[in-house]
Design an enzyme around this catalytic site. Sequence first.
Site: not given
Length: 184
Positions: A59-61
């Site tokens: 769930k990271c950029g």
Amino acid sequence: MKRLLLPLCMLLSLSVIDSSANQCPKALDFKIKRLGEEKVENLCKYKGNVILVVNTASKCGFTPQYEGLQKLHTQYYDKGFSIIAVPCNQFGAQEPGSHATIQEFCHLNYGLSFPIMGKVEVNGTNEHPMFKFLKGEAKGLITNSIKWNFTKFLIDREGRVVKRFSPATKPEAIASHIESLILK
């Protein structure tokens, strides 16, 4: 007596050469659970490969980098290249899921075919020993701590950590470094 001494010395020297050839490089002398499995994997099995170790999160950029990592894996795997992805939840709680959730996400969304290990910590008192070693070999900016998800460590065929890449470094920008190590 002299006749026995020479063959004995030769035999001993061969065993020393043989045992050093079988030694695991320090960068790979670690064990870690594979995602979704109970057995612990010995990373020495990657000895002789060019390896990219990446701390990851779903769930990271930077999560779209999985696509570029898979392309690197597909392009160079047959030439002795491996990626070892290691999920971590230490940065903004961006890997909160269970091992099963992480595995499903990676396979459904990115079709990953390289190994994904179990979730570990990469900094602090509970950091996995492999990351402690990697950070000591390839220093970070200002401090050696890993600053965010998708920090990458490139290891050559001899097991030397040759370069550390920031999370912002896209996988395609690492391709030339991988190629130069594969050709050595």
